[in-house]
Design a protein around this motif. Structure first.
Motif, short mmCIF file in Angstrom:
data_model
loop_
_atom_site.label_atom_id
_atom_site.label_comp_id
_atom_site.label_asym_id
_atom_site.label_seq_id
_atom_site.Cartn_x
_atom_site.Cartn_y
_atom_site.Cartn_z
N GLY A 97 -16.66 23.45 8.92
CA GLY A 97 -17.51 22.97 9.62
C GLY A 97 -18.91 23.73 9.94
O GLY A 97 -19.91 22.90 10.28
N ASP A 198 -20.16 17.14 16.51
CA ASP A 198 -19.17 17.72 15.99
C ASP A 198 -17.74 17.38 16.46
O ASP A 198 -17.62 17.62 17.60
CB ASP A 198 -19.27 19.36 16.27
CG ASP A 198 -18.47 20.19 15.59
OD1 ASP A 198 -17.32 20.18 15.57
OD2 ASP A 198 -18.96 21.29 15.31
N TYR A 201 -12.57 19.21 16.66
CA TYR A 201 -11.19 19.37 17.39
C TYR A 201 -10.65 18.00 17.86
O TYR A 201 -10.06 17.57 18.78
CB TYR A 201 -11.36 20.01 18.96
CG TYR A 201 -11.67 21.47 18.81
CD1 TYR A 201 -10.68 22.32 18.62
CD2 TYR A 201 -13.19 21.68 18.54
CE1 TYR A 201 -10.94 23.91 18.62
CE2 TYR A 201 -13.24 23.36 18.40
CZ TYR A 201 -12.42 24.29 18.49
OH TYR A 201 -12.71 25.59 18.39
N SER A 229 -13.81 19.27 10.58
CA SER A 229 -13.30 20.81 10.14
C SER A 229 -11.61 20.54 9.77
O SER A 229 -11.08 19.91 10.51
CB SER A 229 -13.45 21.89 11.02
OG SER A 229 -12.82 23.00 10.60
N SER A 231 -10.15 23.33 9.63
CA SER A 231 -9.39 24.69 10.08
C SER A 231 -8.49 24.58 11.14
O SER A 231 -7.68 25.28 11.23
CB SER A 231 -10.89 25.64 10.50
OG SER A 231 -11.72 25.83 9.35
N ARG A 240 -11.39 27.19 4.18
CA ARG A 240 -12.64 26.94 4.24
C ARG A 240 -13.03 25.46 3.80
O ARG A 240 -13.80 25.27 2.57
CB ARG A 240 -13.77 27.90 3.51
CG ARG A 240 -13.44 29.47 3.89
CD ARG A 240 -13.44 29.60 5.40
NE ARG A 240 -14.52 29.18 5.92
CZ ARG A 240 -14.68 28.33 7.19
NH1 ARG A 240 -13.60 28.23 7.91
NH2 ARG A 240 -15.77 27.99 7.68
C1 LIG Z 1 -17.05 23.19 17.43
C2 LIG Z 1 -16.60 24.02 16.28
N1 LIG Z 1 -17.17 23.46 15.22
C3 LIG Z 1 -16.95 24.28 13.90
C4 LIG Z 1 -16.20 25.22 13.86
C5 LIG Z 1 -16.18 25.97 12.60
O1 LIG Z 1 -15.11 25.50 11.77
P1 LIG Z 1 -14.95 26.02 10.47
O2 LIG Z 1 -13.88 26.81 10.36
O3 LIG Z 1 -14.29 24.89 9.57
O4 LIG Z 1 -16.33 26.28 9.81
C6 LIG Z 1 -15.69 25.70 15.11
C7 LIG Z 1 -14.70 27.00 14.98
O5 LIG Z 1 -14.41 27.41 15.83
C8 LIG Z 1 -15.86 24.92 16.30
O6 LIG Z 1 -15.25 25.40 17.37
#
Ligand SMILES: Cc1ncc(COP(=O)(O)O)c(C=O)c1O
Length: 388
Positions: A97, A198, A201, A229, A231, A240
């Motif tokens: 992300g 974004d 979550y 994301s 993640s 990733r």
């Molecule tokens: C709001 C937000 N966006 C993006 C990310 C980044 O995620 P990624 O690991 O996919 O780069 C995070 C990670 O903590 C996040 O809190």
């Protein structure tokens, strides 16, 4: 020789600083890092069996991601987010992300342009804006960490290129209601600027709260960029994989950026991501039910110190953002919490809160028992340090 002035002005990431503190004090429970405790679903790992035998795995792939993954993501966006992915939009797979956000900033803003962030912000967003030679214009959220539309509207100048929203939010956990996101999206449309939203979550909400995707608003596609994301949702932080939905008008720009930075997302990680989508949202939602218990423990513990510590209860992610009535600098407070009480959190200054003493508490990466112990130490520590 020195680094560029632009980079010198970018804040130093705070997570490694707190990480060093934690490592130098064995036994410390870290409520610092915004991670989940679990790894990828079985389906993701099964999906990569045999992938390394395919010669294509070892070659460059499509800049925007494999066709199979992009199709599966388009189906997910339609089914779960209500977004009509069609000829007017493109799904682009990214290496996480953060890369999706950086792509977005580079694609829409020129050097010297302004991008509106809500505070407290996600620090990598602010850092990316600085690295791109742009200026983050900060707009405070309200006491419950909700959006302030009037303040956002006032912050827009002829140099503004985008308004960024994050929901569910890092670092506050706030989930913005549909109405508020519709208003921001409409504001952006009417002022001819981008709405970058974004949703990293998106599966992390409590009770029957549902996050809203502004990309689902009819007519929003030409000015809306949605970021996602794997993640957190799929325990994929090390793999990733993230993705973005952009209007077709940005395709060429994003392809240029990604071709230069990444060439293509890692092929084997994309195969794993396709497998993860087979497990689906329920994989994450099961884990979130466990997190809800920790959140409840934290809510009760923080209620006991509400006399000097405001801990707004929000509906998503796995964070509390505490406002503490103390003259101490947040980093000094964190140092004392680690050294004297063996518990760590992240100073609010890292999220753009320069005034007062605030801390982000993350509870996503710990087992219930450890998290409860950590929150107990935090509350004892705050009482002793702030009130003692
Ligand atoms: C709001 C937000 N966006 C993006 C990310 C980044 O995620 P990624 O690991 O996919 O780069 C995070 C990670 O903590 C996040 O809190």
């Amino acid at each position: 020789m020195r680094a560029s002035r632009r980079m010198e002005e970018v804040q130093t990431p705070i997570i490694p600083v707190v990480g060093d503190l934690v490592r130098s004090t064995p036994g410390t429970i870290s409520l610092g890092q915004g991670m989940v405790a679990y790894g990828p679903p079985r389906e993701a790992l099964e999906a990569i069996v045999g992938v390394s035998d395919d010669p294509k795995t070892h070659q460059y792939g499509a800049v925007e991601g494999t066709a199979a993954l992009r199709q599966a993501l388009a189906a997910k966006l339609r089914a779960e987010n209500g977004i009509a992915v069609d000829d007017s939009t493109r799904v682009v797979v990214t290496a996480g992300g953060n890369m999706a956000f950086f792509n977005a900033v580079l694609a829409v803003a020129d050097v010297g342009d302004e991008i509106v962030l809500q505070t407290p912000y996600y620090f990598n967003h602010e850092m990316a804006i600085g690295m791109a030679g742009c200026r983050a214009v900060l707009v405070g959220t309200d006491a419950s960490y909700q959006l302030r539309l009037d303040a956002i509207a006032k912050a827009i100048t002829p140099r503004t290129r985008a308004v960024v929203t994050v929901s569910p939010n890092n670092p506050t956990g706030a989930v913005y209601p549909e109405k508020a996101l519709r208003e921001v999206n409409e504001l952006c449309r009417s002022r001819g600027i981008w709405h970058i939203h974004d949703e990293a979550y998106e599966y992390f909400t409590y009770g029957d709260v549902k996050p809203f995707s502004p990309g689902s608003i009819p007519g929003s596609a030409p000015h809306t960029i949605s970021l996602y994301s794997f993640s957190k949702a799929y325990g994929f932080a090390g793999w990733r994989i993230g993705y973005m939905l952009i209007p077709a008008s940005l395709e060429e720009a994003v392809r240029k950026i990604q071709d230069t930075n990444l060439i293509c997302p890692t092929i084997i990680a994309q195969a794993a991501a396709l497998g993860a989508l087979r497990a689906g949202a329920s994989y994450c939602k099961d884990k979130v039910r466990g997190m809800a218990e920790v959140r409840e423990v934290a809510r009760r513990a923080f209620a006991e110190i509400s006399g000097f510590c405001a801990a707004p209860v929000t509906d998503g992610a796995f964070y509390f953002f505490l406002r503490i009535d103390s003259p101490l600098a947040p980093l000094a407070l964190v140092e004392r919490l680690v050294k004297e009480f063996k518990v760590a959190a992240i100073p609010g200054t890292a999220f753009g809160i320069a005034e007062g003493c605030s801390l982000r508490v993350a509870f996503g990466a710990l087992e219930t028992k450890t998290a409860a112990e950590g929150i107990g130490r935090l509350v004892r520590g705050l009482r002793a340090i702030v009130k003692g």
